[in-house]
Design an enzyme around this catalytic site. Sequence first.
Site, short mmCIF file in Angstrom:
data_model
loop_
_atom_site.label_atom_id
_atom_site.label_comp_id
_atom_site.label_asym_id
_atom_site.label_seq_id
_atom_site.Cartn_x
_atom_site.Cartn_y
_atom_site.Cartn_z
N ARG A 112 0.85 -1.19 0.00
CA ARG A 112 0.00 0.00 0.00
C ARG A 112 0.89 1.24 0.00
NH1 ARG A 112 -3.75 2.96 4.52
NH2 ARG A 112 -4.88 4.26 3.04
N HIS A 113 0.42 2.30 -0.62
CA HIS A 113 1.18 3.56 -0.69
C HIS A 113 1.39 4.14 0.70
CE1 HIS A 113 -2.52 5.76 0.18
NE2 HIS A 113 -3.12 5.00 -0.71
N HIS B 113 -3.28 0.37 -3.62
CA HIS B 113 -4.08 0.87 -2.51
C HIS B 113 -4.39 -0.26 -1.53
CE1 HIS B 113 -4.67 4.42 -5.13
NE2 HIS B 113 -4.69 3.50 -6.08
#
Length: 390
Positions: free
Chosen positions: A131-132, A317
Site C-alpha cells: 500500500r502507498h 491501494h
Amino acid sequence: MRFVHYQTLKALFQYKPQNADELMLSPGDYIFVDPTQQEEASDGWAIGISHRTGCRGFLPENYTERANEADTWVKHRTYTFSLAMDLNSRKDGEASSRRNGEFHTPSVSRDTSSIQALQATIMRRGVLLVRHGERVDQVFGKSWLQQCTTTDGKYYRPDLNFPRSLPRRSNGIKDFENDPPLSSCGIFQARLAGEALLDSGIRVTAVFVSPALRCVQTAKHILEELKLEKKLKIRVEPGIFEWMKWEASKATPTFLTLEELKEANFNVDPDYRPAFPRCSLMPAESYDQYVERCAVSMGQIITTCPQDMGITLIVSHSSALDSCTRPLLGLPPRECGDFAQLVRKIPSLGMCFCEENKEEGKWELVNPPVRTLTHGANSAFNWKNWISSS
C-alpha cells in the site's frame, strides 16, 4: 480473534479501582472495548477487558488513549534466509584452508540437499503488494489544498508534513485535490520500507503501480533505496486503481500523464500497454466489476514477465492487497461487506507477499520480506497558544 471488532485503548496513567466493578490500570496496559456494549457505562467511562489480566470492568476514558490494534498482536515466528552469506563464507573458508597448505572442512556447513532446497525457495517467483505511504489529505483533511495555496494559485508549505514541492500539472494545481501526493512522512515511510527491502536481500525485477500519484511516488522512493531507480522502469497499470465507488469526487481523477511523470523525474515505461486504459475507469463501477478488473490486471502483470525469477513489486491501494492477491491464490472474491471492513484496517506501507510454488503449481501467501512499520501520531503545535496560556 474474539476482539477483532473491539477498539484498543492504552492506559496513560495508573488508576486504582474505587469500586469492585472497576479495572485497575497501569501505564502501558491495553484494554479491549466493544463500542456496541457500552449501555451500562456513564459519560466519561467505558467497559473494557484488560489485555494483561483478562478482567472486565469500568475504566475512566480520560486515563487512556486510542492505540493501534496491532500493538497487542503476538509474533510467533520469524524465518531468515541468507544463502548468499553462507555460500560466500564457505568459499572464503575453503580458500583460507588451501592457503595454509591443506584442506580443512569449514566449521559451518550444510549438506548439498539442504542448500539446493534453500536455493530453490529463494529462486521462486514472488509478488509483493504494497500500500502507498501516508497521503497529505489523510493528515490535513479534504481542504488540504486550500491550506497550501496562495491567492494567486501557487503552492507553499504551511507545515513540514506538506511535501517540499509538487510536480507540474498541465491543468494546474487544482487536479491535486482528487489525486493527492504523499506527505513528508509518507515519503519517509516509503524510503524506510525500501531500505528494509534492500537489507532483506530480495531481488526486485519488475515494478507496477496504480496511476495515483501517491502510488507512483511510493514506488519511486522504494526503488531509490533499492538502488534500482535507473535500472527498472515503473509500469503504470490503471487496472489496479482502487474501487471507483470509494472516490470522493464521484468522478475519475485526473492523473498525471506519462509525459508529466517523466518531466517530474519518474522513470516510467512509455512502452507498457496496460490491461485497462485510464479512460476505462468508470465512477459507477460495481464491486463485481472492480474485482474482475483487478483479476484481469493481475493476469496481465504475471504474464508480462513470465521468466523473471525474482520479485514483482506492485504499489497500489489498501483494497489491492485483497482484490489482487485472491485471484492469484485461486480464491473467490470476499463478500463486499467483509471486504470493506478488512481493507480499512490496512496501514500505510502494509504488505502482502505471494510466492509461486512450481512444484505444486500454485501461488501461496507467505511472510513479507520485511517487518511492519508502526508509529504514533504527532499533533499540530502552536507556540503562540502555549505562551499565552502559561
